[in-house]
Design a protein around this motif. Structure first.
Motif, PDB file in Angstrom:
ATOM      1  N   VAL A 173     -10.003   5.445  44.434  1.00  0.00           N
ATOM      2  CA  VAL A 173      -8.383   5.751  44.113  1.00  0.00           C
ATOM      3  C   VAL A 173      -7.991   5.424  42.737  1.00  0.00           C
ATOM      4  N   LEU A 174      -8.556   4.012  42.336  1.00  0.00           N
ATOM      5  CA  LEU A 174      -8.215   3.582  41.171  1.00  0.00           C
ATOM      6  C   LEU A 174      -8.869   4.454  39.874  1.00  0.00           C
ATOM      7  N   PHE A 175     -10.049   4.918  40.340  1.00  0.00           N
ATOM      8  CA  PHE A 175     -10.952   5.827  39.292  1.00  0.00           C
ATOM      9  C   PHE A 175     -10.204   7.102  39.104  1.00  0.00           C
ATOM     10  N   LEU A 176      -9.698   7.658  40.336  1.00  0.00           N
ATOM     11  CA  LEU A 176      -9.051   8.815  40.257  1.00  0.00           C
ATOM     12  C   LEU A 176      -7.632   9.069  39.500  1.00  0.00           C
ATOM     13  N   ILE A 177      -6.766   8.018  39.480  1.00  0.00           N
ATOM     14  CA  ILE A 177      -5.497   7.864  39.071  1.00  0.00           C
ATOM     15  C   ILE A 177      -5.961   7.635  37.386  1.00  0.00           C
ATOM     16  N   MET A 178      -6.835   6.816  37.024  1.00  0.00           N
ATOM     17  CA  MET A 178      -7.247   6.791  35.783  1.00  0.00           C
ATOM     18  C   MET A 178      -7.910   8.047  35.020  1.00  0.00           C
ATOM     19  N   PHE A 179      -8.893   8.706  35.589  1.00  0.00           N
ATOM     20  CA  PHE A 179      -9.333   9.946  35.247  1.00  0.00           C
ATOM     21  C   PHE A 179      -8.204  10.937  35.135  1.00  0.00           C
ATOM     22  N   MET A 180      -7.376  11.023  35.852  1.00  0.00           N
ATOM     23  CA  MET A 180      -6.245  12.456  35.885  1.00  0.00           C
ATOM     24  C   MET A 180      -5.247  11.812  34.699  1.00  0.00           C
ATOM     25  N   TRP A 181      -5.096  10.571  34.279  1.00  0.00           N
ATOM     26  CA  TRP A 181      -4.130  10.081  33.590  1.00  0.00           C
ATOM     27  C   TRP A 181      -4.875  10.515  31.895  1.00  0.00           C
ATOM     28  N   GLN A 182      -5.978  10.167  31.784  1.00  0.00           N
ATOM     29  CA  GLN A 182      -6.399  10.109  30.259  1.00  0.00           C
ATOM     30  C   GLN A 182      -6.377  11.575  29.536  1.00  0.00           C
ATOM     31  N   PRO A 183      -6.664  12.778  30.233  1.00  0.00           N
ATOM     32  CA  PRO A 183      -6.445  14.038  29.543  1.00  0.00           C
ATOM     33  C   PRO A 183      -5.155  14.152  28.706  1.00  0.00           C
ATOM     34  N   PRO A 184      -3.996  14.316  29.755  1.00  0.00           N
ATOM     35  CA  PRO A 184      -2.868  14.557  29.107  1.00  0.00           C
ATOM     36  C   PRO A 184      -2.287  13.567  28.094  1.00  0.00           C
ATOM     37  N   HIS A 185      -2.655  12.156  28.330  1.00  0.00           N
ATOM     38  CA  HIS A 185      -2.431  11.084  27.171  1.00  0.00           C
ATOM     39  C   HIS A 185      -2.994  11.484  26.087  1.00  0.00           C
ATOM     40  N   PHE A 186      -4.288  11.943  26.087  1.00  0.00           N
ATOM     41  CA  PHE A 186      -4.843  12.078  24.885  1.00  0.00           C
ATOM     42  C   PHE A 186      -4.619  13.740  24.133  1.00  0.00           C
ATOM     43  N   TRP A 187      -4.353  14.536  24.967  1.00  0.00           N
ATOM     44  CA  TRP A 187      -3.816  15.943  24.566  1.00  0.00           C
ATOM     45  C   TRP A 187      -2.628  15.718  23.692  1.00  0.00           C
ATOM     46  N   VAL A 188      -1.715  15.014  24.023  1.00  0.00           N
ATOM     47  CA  VAL A 188      -0.610  14.746  23.305  1.00  0.00           C
ATOM     48  C   VAL A 188      -0.895  14.251  21.810  1.00  0.00           C
ATOM     49  N   LEU A 189      -1.421  13.232  21.780  1.00  0.00           N
ATOM     50  CA  LEU A 189      -2.068  12.721  20.526  1.00  0.00           C
ATOM     51  C   LEU A 189      -3.117  13.852  19.654  1.00  0.00           C
ATOM     52  N   ALA A 190      -3.692  14.647  20.259  1.00  0.00           N
ATOM     53  CA  ALA A 190      -4.619  15.641  19.500  1.00  0.00           C
ATOM     54  C   ALA A 190      -3.655  16.620  18.917  1.00  0.00           C
ATOM     55  N   LEU A 191      -2.451  16.771  19.952  1.00  0.00           N
ATOM     56  CA  LEU A 191      -1.449  17.849  19.052  1.00  0.00           C
ATOM     57  C   LEU A 191      -0.944  17.435  17.655  1.00  0.00           C
ATOM     58  N   LYS A 192      -0.923  16.053  17.558  1.00  0.00           N
ATOM     59  CA  LYS A 192      -0.556  15.422  16.484  1.00  0.00           C
ATOM     60  C   LYS A 192      -1.381  15.755  15.226  1.00  0.00           C
ATOM     61  N   TYR A 193      -2.936  15.319  15.554  1.00  0.00           N
ATOM     62  CA  TYR A 193      -3.853  15.262  14.648  1.00  0.00           C
ATOM     63  C   TYR A 193      -4.616  16.668  14.537  1.00  0.00           C
ATOM     64  N   LYS A 194      -3.890  17.729  15.365  1.00  0.00           N
ATOM     65  CA  LYS A 194      -4.633  18.905  15.266  1.00  0.00           C
ATOM     66  C   LYS A 194      -5.450  19.363  14.173  1.00  0.00           C
ATOM     67  N   ASP A 195      -4.717  19.512  12.881  1.00  0.00           N
ATOM     68  CA  ASP A 195      -5.304  19.993  11.774  1.00  0.00           C
ATOM     69  C   ASP A 195      -6.326  19.013  11.289  1.00  0.00           C
ATOM     70  N   ASP A 196      -6.196  17.673  11.451  1.00  0.00           N
ATOM     71  CA  ASP A 196      -7.281  16.770  11.138  1.00  0.00           C
ATOM     72  C   ASP A 196      -8.592  17.043  12.065  1.00  0.00           C
ATOM     73  N   TYR A 197      -8.382  17.459  13.400  1.00  0.00           N
ATOM     74  CA  TYR A 197      -9.599  17.894  14.109  1.00  0.00           C
ATOM     75  C   TYR A 197     -10.095  19.093  13.594  1.00  0.00           C
ATOM     76  N   ALA A 198      -9.237  20.160  13.358  1.00  0.00           N
ATOM     77  CA  ALA A 198      -9.864  21.418  12.973  1.00  0.00           C
ATOM     78  C   ALA A 198     -10.705  21.134  11.582  1.00  0.00           C
ATOM     79  N   ARG A 199      -9.859  20.449  10.661  1.00  0.00           N
ATOM     80  CA  ARG A 199     -10.988  20.344   9.571  1.00  0.00           C
ATOM     81  C   ARG A 199     -12.118  19.569   9.683  1.00  0.00           C
ATOM     82  N   ALA A 200     -12.390  18.776  10.686  1.00  0.00           N
ATOM     83  CA  ALA A 200     -13.557  18.297  10.874  1.00  0.00           C
ATOM     84  C   ALA A 200     -14.529  19.123  11.806  1.00  0.00           C
ATOM     85  N   GLY A 201     -13.987  20.283  12.384  1.00  0.00           N
ATOM     86  CA  GLY A 201     -14.642  21.198  13.337  1.00  0.00           C
ATOM     87  C   GLY A 201     -14.820  20.473  14.560  1.00  0.00           C
TER      88      GLY A 201
END
Length: 293
Positions: A173-201
């Motif tokens: 249960v601990l694993f499942l909660i942490m596992f499902m929390w991480q993608p939306p947490h990261f994607w919001v940050l990835a949106l901020k640095y979208k151009d940076d990630y695109a530049r790096a391919g």
């Protein structure tokens, strides 16, 4: 003599930076939380010490090796260009050897002073982050984020196993909660640095599928946390105080994500920081309202 001392100190600081101390600190906090839950509040100082040392070394070693493999894209990305290897402050080969050494010591510490299950879980975490995420998937597919979530979800499980000696439903249960929390947490940050990630391919979800799809997937994962967060109460792991807190937090998280979905903004650091508050409070309440049976 003074110059040599300053040089050694500077080198030490650069190698320390390779270990991503901020991330390792978060890993140790979730590990300690898992230990407290696993031991039902009966923490033994010596067990805490060896568990945190071993888990911390595994996380640090994985971070170092990640920087070794990512050194080319780190030079391109504005957010990472000041890291030790891109700046030439640390030799790549030296960094690789350092990272491998940390992981080997971690395995030894956890095997000898805790148990083989905890050691194996730490190695799985390192493997999933270094090999699956960094080497095989990160530069090829946005699915890398979900797969990379395995490594971030295992520290509380390692702590739980160290505290209880068992790998059971509560650990999952601990694993499942942490596992499902991480993608939306990261994607919001990835949106901020979208151009940076695109530049790096690097094909993060915002780069590969666009802003709207990223918002949709963020909402799907966030909504899934509501039923998942209730499971600790449902299996008798926590009490009603945790249940109320989990419901309120999860509903707020969903509302904030919905608001972000329908907004014209392409990024939301407020949502990013709320996601951190969410997981921190959720685990804290799990510990405070732990049912010791």
């Amino acid at each position: 003599m003074v110059e040599k001392t300053m040089s050694y100190t500077s080198t030490l600081k650069e190698y320390l930076a390779l270990t991503k101390p901020g991330i390792v600190t978060l890993v140790l906090i979730t590990t300690l939380g898992g230990m407290y839950i696993g031991s039902k509040g009966n923490l033994e100082p010596i067990t805490v010490f060896w568990t945190l040392l071993g888990t911390g070394l595994a996380a640090a070693g994985s971070a170092v090796i990640n920087m070794f493999f990512d050194r080319d894209i780190d030079r391109v990305m504005e957010r990472t260009s000041s890291r030790p290897i891109p700046r030439g402050a640390v030799n790549p080969t030296g960094a690789l050897i350092f990272g491998l050494a940390l992981i080997l010591v971690s395995f030894f510490v956890l095997t000898v002073f805790i148990n083989s299950t905890a050691a194996l879980l730490a190695m799985i975490a390192s493997f999933s982050y270094v090999v699956l995420y960094t080497v095989l998937l990160k530069r090829r597919t946005p699915i890398a984020t979900e797969v990379g979530g395995i490594s971030g979800a295992l520290p509380p499980v390692i702590g739980y196993v160290a505290g209880s000696g068992e790998l059971d439903l509560r650990a999952f249960v601990l694993f499942l909660i942490m596992f499902m929390w991480q993608p939306p947490h990261f994607w919001v940050l990835a949106l901020k640095y979208k151009d940076d990630y695109a530049r790096a391919g690097v094909p993060t979800l915002p780069v590969a599928r666009g802003v709207f799809i990223t918002k949709i997937k963020t909402l799907i994962y966030t909504v899934s946390l509501l039923p998942l967060s209730i499971i600790p109460y449902a299996i008798g792991m926590t009490g009603k105080l945790y249940l109320v807190t989990a419901l309120v937090l999860s509903i707020l998280y969903t509302v904030y994500t919905l608001k972000f979905l329908f907004s014209k903004k392409e990024e939301s650091m407020k949502l990013f920081f709320f996601s951190i508050i969410y997981i921190a409070v959720l685990f804290s309440m799990m510990i405070i309202d732990l049912v010791k049976v």
